[in-house]
Design a protein around this motif. Structure first.
Motif, PDB file in Angstrom:
ATOM      1  N   TRP A   1     -32.847  -3.808  -4.809  1.00  0.00           N
ATOM      2  CA  TRP A   1     -33.152  -4.641  -5.142  1.00  0.00           C
ATOM      3  C   TRP A   1     -32.090  -5.348  -5.817  1.00  0.00           C
TER       4      TRP A   1
ATOM      5  N   HIS B   1     -35.380  -1.369 -14.790  1.00  0.00           N
ATOM      6  CA  HIS B   1     -35.972  -2.445 -14.318  1.00  0.00           C
ATOM      7  C   HIS B   1     -36.296  -3.558 -15.810  1.00  0.00           C
TER       8      HIS B   1
ATOM      9  N   ASP C   1     -34.078  -7.226 -14.977  1.00  0.00           N
ATOM     10  CA  ASP C   1     -34.911  -7.632 -14.456  1.00  0.00           C
ATOM     11  C   ASP C   1     -35.159  -9.524 -15.013  1.00  0.00           C
TER      12      ASP C   1
END
Length: 285
Positions: free
Chosen positions: A103, A71, A75
């Motif tokens: 995700w 992440h 991200d």
């Protein structure tokens, strides 16, 4: 040849990239510490200066430290993942892999998860095996590449299955090695070399390994009283515990096994087979 990006050039990421290069693939690499990509650029890879620059590839392979690091790296570039294909080979939990799959889907990316049953030096060699789960079409599209790394098996659409099997197999491995270490401690307490013990242990464990398939049939059937099994009473390992103590060796590892056995004996299942120990483990969970 297709173009792949490898995010993370630690030992495993570097091994994956190096194998792909050796098989004629175009490879882009990125690492948080740029200097660590130098051996791969020397071998023909292109080093991206940013993660965003590394995303322009047919397949984005993620080989980082843990779920959190995936992440941390992806991200910030989530807005650029639409239409991308992501293969996560970072060790995560089954639920972690499922979360990453959701995700990725939320950002328009296809997601495949993998569990590597090999050390970095095994990648591309006999004995290397990688389990995959998640997007089947992604596995099929890139199967040629995946099979250059090792035997490839797709376990299903549930993205958490590869991680589940990976960690379960690692549990069996670590406990096997821990058992070997315990035995080694017993013999070395008498001044005997581990090397001689290791030769005998390897032969013994190799001979015993096929028994797991028989245990699997018993556990799946739930019939721990089927004939031909060694009973729990007979499986009592007091002699191992006592001999370990006599050698001055810690019994904390074998004590665990003894407790699992006696938990079932105390419930009145002493005549059942040794495989019933799994019920003690399931109860603890």
């Amino acid at each position: 040849m297709p173009h792949l990006t490898v995010l993370g050039t630690g030992e495993m990421g570097s091994a994956l990239a190096r194998s792909a290069l050796a098989n004629g693939y175009r490879v882009t690499v990125w690492n948080r510490t740029p200097a660590r990509t130098a051996p791969l650029t020397d071998a023909g890879a292109h080093a991206a200066t940013t993660v965003a620059d590394a995303l322009d590839a047919d397949l984005i392979v993620v080989s980082l430290f843990d779920h959190r690091s995936v992440h941390a790296v992806l991200d910030p570039v989530a807005g650029h993942l639409n239409g991308r294909r992501v293969l996560n080979l970072t060790t995560t939990s089954p639920d972690g892999a499922r979360e990453l799959s959701r995700w990725a889907a939320g950002h328009g990316a296809d997601y495949l998860d993998g569990g590597i049953l090999a050390t970095p030096d095994m990648i591309g060699a006999d004995g290397s095996r990688i389990l995959y789960s998640g997007a089947r079409h992604l596995f099929d599209e890139h199967r040629h590449l995946l099979e250059t790394w090792g035997a490839a098996e797709h376990l299903g659409d549930d993205a958490g299955l590869a991680s589940l099997y990976d960690l379960a197999l690692l549990a069996a491995m670590y406990l096997m090695f821990a058992g070997f270490f315990h035995g080694a401690a017993m013999v070395t307490a008498q001044g005997l070399p581990v090397k001689d013990f290791a030769v005998r242990a390897a032969d013994w464990l190799r001979a015993m390994a096929p028994a797991v398939t028989g245990y699997a049939e018993i556990i799946d059937s739930g019939d721990y009283a089927a004939p031909g099994q060694q009973s729990l009473v007979f499986s009592d390992i007091s002699d191992i515990v006592d001999a370990s103590r006599a050698q001055g060796v810690s019994t904390e590892l074998v004590d665990v096994v003894q407790r699992l056995i006696h938990r079932q004996i105390d419930k009145g299942h002493g005549a059942d087979g040794f495989a019933r120990v799994i019920e003690s483990i399931r109860e603890a969970a």
